[in-house]
Design a protein around this motif. Structure first.
Motif, short mmCIF file in Angstrom:
data_model
loop_
_atom_site.label_atom_id
_atom_site.label_comp_id
_atom_site.label_asym_id
_atom_site.label_seq_id
_atom_site.Cartn_x
_atom_site.Cartn_y
_atom_site.Cartn_z
N THR A 16 1.07 -1.30 -0.01
CA THR A 16 -0.20 0.35 0.10
C THR A 16 0.96 1.39 0.23
O THR A 16 1.99 1.63 0.78
N VAL A 17 1.02 1.84 -1.17
CA VAL A 17 1.51 3.30 -1.49
C VAL A 17 0.55 4.86 -1.20
O VAL A 17 0.21 4.65 -1.54
N ALA A 18 1.20 5.72 -0.50
CA ALA A 18 0.78 6.80 -0.70
C ALA A 18 1.04 7.86 -0.91
O ALA A 18 2.68 7.56 -0.66
N LEU A 19 0.70 8.38 -1.39
CA LEU A 19 1.65 9.53 -3.02
C LEU A 19 0.67 11.57 -1.70
O LEU A 19 0.00 11.44 -1.06
N VAL A 20 1.69 11.98 -1.21
CA VAL A 20 1.58 13.63 -0.46
C VAL A 20 1.94 13.94 -0.82
O VAL A 20 3.69 14.13 -1.84
N GLY A 21 1.51 16.01 -0.88
CA GLY A 21 2.23 16.88 -1.00
C GLY A 21 0.93 17.91 -1.61
O GLY A 21 -0.04 17.66 -1.44
N LEU A 22 1.43 18.46 -1.31
CA LEU A 22 0.64 20.07 -1.70
C LEU A 22 -0.45 19.84 -3.33
O LEU A 22 0.40 18.95 -3.77
N HIS A 23 -1.24 20.62 -3.77
CA HIS A 23 -1.40 20.94 -4.45
C HIS A 23 -0.79 21.29 -6.12
O HIS A 23 0.43 22.22 -5.91
N GLY A 24 -0.85 20.54 -6.48
CA GLY A 24 0.31 20.97 -8.34
C GLY A 24 1.94 19.70 -7.71
O GLY A 24 2.68 19.96 -9.06
N LEU A 35 4.22 2.07 2.47
CA LEU A 35 5.67 3.74 1.38
C LEU A 35 4.56 4.17 1.64
O LEU A 35 3.99 4.69 0.47
N ILE A 36 5.14 5.56 1.72
CA ILE A 36 4.47 6.91 1.49
C ILE A 36 6.16 7.67 0.90
O ILE A 36 6.96 8.09 1.33
N VAL A 37 5.45 8.13 -0.55
CA VAL A 37 5.54 8.72 -1.26
C VAL A 37 5.93 10.66 -1.35
O VAL A 37 4.51 10.70 -1.47
N VAL A 38 6.36 11.33 -1.16
CA VAL A 38 6.45 12.59 -0.91
C VAL A 38 7.34 13.47 -2.33
O VAL A 38 8.40 13.41 -2.20
N LEU A 39 6.50 14.09 -2.21
CA LEU A 39 6.20 15.07 -4.01
C LEU A 39 6.11 16.44 -3.20
O LEU A 39 5.66 16.60 -2.66
N ALA A 40 7.16 17.22 -4.17
CA ALA A 40 7.11 18.91 -4.40
C ALA A 40 7.26 19.23 -5.63
O ALA A 40 9.05 18.40 -6.18
N ASN A 41 6.75 19.95 -6.38
CA ASN A 41 7.26 20.45 -7.82
C ASN A 41 7.80 19.26 -8.68
O ASN A 41 8.40 20.03 -9.57
N GLY A 42 6.80 18.31 -9.03
CA GLY A 42 7.76 17.11 -9.74
C GLY A 42 8.75 16.56 -9.75
O GLY A 42 9.00 15.38 -10.43
N HIS A 43 8.37 16.79 -8.17
CA HIS A 43 9.79 15.28 -8.36
C HIS A 43 9.78 14.73 -6.92
O HIS A 43 8.92 15.53 -5.77
N ILE A 44 10.30 13.70 -6.19
CA ILE A 44 10.44 13.03 -5.42
C ILE A 44 11.35 13.11 -4.35
O ILE A 44 11.86 13.61 -4.44
N VAL A 45 10.57 14.14 -3.62
CA VAL A 45 11.70 14.47 -2.17
C VAL A 45 11.55 13.35 -0.72
O VAL A 45 13.14 13.46 -0.73
N GLU A 46 11.00 12.49 -0.94
CA GLU A 46 11.40 11.68 0.19
C GLU A 46 10.71 10.51 0.54
O GLU A 46 9.26 10.60 -0.71
N THR A 47 10.46 9.20 0.24
CA THR A 47 10.44 8.36 0.53
C THR A 47 10.36 7.02 1.66
O THR A 47 11.55 7.49 2.60
N GLY A 48 9.91 6.32 2.20
CA GLY A 48 10.18 5.16 3.08
C GLY A 48 8.61 5.49 3.81
O GLY A 48 7.63 5.80 3.79
N SER A 49 8.52 5.10 5.68
CA SER A 49 7.04 4.58 6.07
C SER A 49 7.67 5.65 6.81
O SER A 49 8.09 6.10 6.84
N HIS A 50 5.92 5.61 8.00
CA HIS A 50 5.71 6.77 9.11
C HIS A 50 6.82 6.87 9.55
O HIS A 50 7.55 8.38 9.77
N ARG A 51 6.88 6.25 9.91
CA ARG A 51 8.35 6.04 11.19
C ARG A 51 9.43 6.30 10.69
O ARG A 51 9.72 7.49 11.35
N GLN A 52 9.65 6.30 9.30
CA GLN A 52 11.45 6.36 9.01
C GLN A 52 11.33 7.93 8.39
O GLN A 52 12.45 9.09 8.96
N LEU A 53 10.05 8.28 7.85
CA LEU A 53 10.03 9.65 7.61
C LEU A 53 9.59 10.67 8.56
O LEU A 53 10.29 11.99 8.94
#
Length: 586
Positions: free
Chosen positions: A365-373, A549-567
């Motif tokens: 189960t993969v979560a994509l996180v980031g601001l709008h856009g 797995l949580i994937v954090v995006l910002a301005n079209g780039h991946i800036v962080e990946t990991g579990s909640h605990r790791q992040l």
């Protein structure tokens, strides 16, 4: 243009071969009538002046029959054109509808130029064929032209050049037709924007805001400016058409007058018969009439063939999209979905996603996180195969996603979106279309997504028509519609990829909890059944934190990946966003 005309001919031969053949024969027959009319009038006048009944009577009969056939024949040809155009156009409309409904991707929806081409032909197959069939009038003029040149040449070789006087008009009209086509394309975006604003005025959700904020007048002014801009562009093109037509008419009139004077000179010097003057006068008048017919036919057929060209483009787009790939989609995922150096941009804009390297493990189960856009929705479209990367590649268990036929990959995915569809179908069908192979087997999906409760509130249960598009439907609240959409996503029992893009935005807290509970259960089932991956897009971190797995995006780039605990331990962008939301609920 030649390819477009060839397609029209092939469609006519396929769907109405006999009627199309009759149309060609009648067109050729009507092309001969003006010529025989001119010859009859020449014979009749020469017979009167020489007191020869042997010339008068045949001339009278020939003139009368030809005149009657010109009137009746043209009408018959026009009716036959309409019959062929409507019948073949109906078949073309079916083809267009099928192409629009089954395009594998959605890239054309995001491309204004592509959207314009689709709108120029969608639902207009009959009109396109009726206009395109007007090209037979040009053929009729060409047949007439051959006989006109022959008849004028019998009077004097120089007179055979008279039809060439129509060339400037034809060139100008053809140029004007191209100008009109360009103007239509340039003004299409303005028309579409104005029409969109009109729809906003009449849509219940936007109407409330427009009335409450009293901003209807402001949007009306924007719509007016857009509409007037489009009208002004078309008016400029129409003026060019008018000027070209006027110049051509003057050139033709001068040429016909000169030819008539020359014929009169020949008759006066006994180099030609008096009837020859009438022959030249008649053909000159017919030349103007033929030019007018050709101008109208060029204008209409050019518009029709332009629409046929859009259809050919649509068919080619469908073939190109559907024909890609031949590898079988795996029954079960073992490795997962991997993106390598993926870049995506809409048209010539700046990249929406850039340098994306990511592995979505099978069963995760993969979560994509980031601001709008930040690019979350675009990434989802890429995973679902709705759009293709500008560069880089996406693989599924090591096989490039492009190697699969799109419809087969789509059959192994499911999705629930925040901007869900509201189909004006029966309530049960609105859920069942999530998997047409199980259209009526919806009980489990309706229970999981909450549609069962919606059915129980409807006058005819699952057999109630939803929406007001057909007049006999029932309107639903935003939350009820979202339960229908959520249930639709549960229809597929063993997807390789399930996407949940803010699927509970319109639900109350209790309904949201229930739906996510069902999604978590479904994710475990999909993981066991097919190694299926669940991708969750959400701004609610209470839901996100449970992802593998949580994937954090910002301005079209991946800036962080990991579990909640790791992040959280890294104390980076994810931790900052999480703490901001956590503080808001204290």
């Amino acid at each position: 243009m030649v390819a477009d005309l060839r397609l029209v001919v092939n469609l006519c031969r396929r769907y109405m071969p006999r009627a199309s053949l009759w149309l060609l024969l009648l067109t050729c027959a009507t092309a001969l009538a003006p010529s025989t009319l001119a010859l009859g009038m020449q014979s009749m006048l020469d017979g009167v002046l020489t007191h020869s009944l042997a010339k008068v009577w045949p001339g009278v009969v020939e003139t009368a029959v030809s005149g009657a056939f010109m009137v009746a024949g043209r009408r018959v040809v026009a009716v036959q054109q309409t019959i062929v155009g409507q019948t073949v156009g109906t078949h073309l409309d079916r083809k267009i509808l099928n192409l629009c409904a089954t395009l594998p991707g959605t890239a054309h929806v995001d491309d204004p130029a592509a959207l314009y081409r689709v709108e120029q032909v969608r639902g207009l197959g009959v009109r396109a064929m009726i206009l395109s069939v007007q090209a037979v009038t040009i053929m009729r003029a060409l047949v007439w032209l051959v006989f006109a040149v022959i008849m004028l040449g019998t009077v004097h070789p120089l007179l055979a050049l008279l039809p060439a006087a129509a060339l400037p008009s034809l060139v100008l009209v053809r140029s004007s037709a191209r100008s009109l086509a360009e103007a239509r394309q340039q003004s299409a975006e303005h028309h579409r924007a104005a029409q969109h604003l009109l729809v906003e005025f009449l849509t219940p959700a936007s109407a409330k805001e427009l009335r409450g904020g009293r901003s209807g007048g402001y949007l009306r002014e924007i719509a007016r400016q857009r509409r007037e801009s489009a009208v002004a562009q078309m008016a400029r093109a129409q003026r060019r058409v008018m000027i070209g037509t006027l110049v051509g008419a003057v050139a033709l009139t001068v040429s016909c007058t000169a030819a008539l004077l020359f014929a009169a000179h020949l008759a006066a010097s006994h180099a030609a018969s008096p009837g020859s003057v009438l022959l030249v006068l008649t053909i000159g008048g017919q030349l103007r009439a033929q030019c007018a017919d050709v101008f109208d036919s060029l204008r209409m057929s050019a518009r029709g063939l332009e629409m046929i060209g859009h259809y050919r483009w649509l068919a080619a787009l469908h073939r190109e999209s559907a024909s890609k790939g031949g590898s079988p989609v795996p029954t079960t995922l073992t490795t997962g979905i991997e993106l390598r150096d993926v870049v995506f941009r809409y048209g010539s804009a700046e990249p929406t996603l850039e340098g994306i390297d990511l592995l979505l493990p099978a069963g995760a189960t993969v979560a994509l996180v980031g601001l709008h856009g930040s690019g979350k929705s675009t990434l989802v479209k890429l995973l679902l195969g709705m759009v293709q990367p500008t560069s880089g590649r996406i693989t599924v268990d090591g096989v490039p996603l492009d190697d699969f036929r799109r419809e087969q990959w789509c059959a192994r995915t499911t999705a629930a979106f925040q901007d869900f569809s509201r189909f004006p179908l029966l309530a049960g069908e609105d859920v069942g279309v999530g998997d047409l192979s199980r259209l009526t087997d919806i009980d489990d999906a309706a229970r999981r997504g909450g549609a069962e409760a919606v059915f129980n509130s409807l006058p005819h249960g699952r057999h109630t028509r939803l929406g007001t598009a057909f007049g006999d439907g029932v309107g639903l609240s935003g939350g009820q519609w979202q339960k229908i959409a959520a249930s639709r996503a549960f229809m597929r029992t063993d997807p390789l990829l399930a996407v949940l893009d803010e699927p509970t935005a319109a639900l109350d807290a209790d309904s949201e909890r229930q739906v996510y509970h069902q999604y978590n259960e479904a994710a475990r089932t999909w993981r066991t059944a097919s190694g299926g991956i669940t991708v969750l897009v959400s701004h609610r971190f209470a839901t996100v934190r449970a992802a593998d797995l949580i994937v954090v995006l910002a301005n079209g780039h991946i800036v962080e990946t990991g579990s909640h605990r790791q992040l959280m331990a890294r104390n980076g962008r994810y931790a900052e966003l999480y703490r901001l939301q956590e503080a808001a609920y204290r």
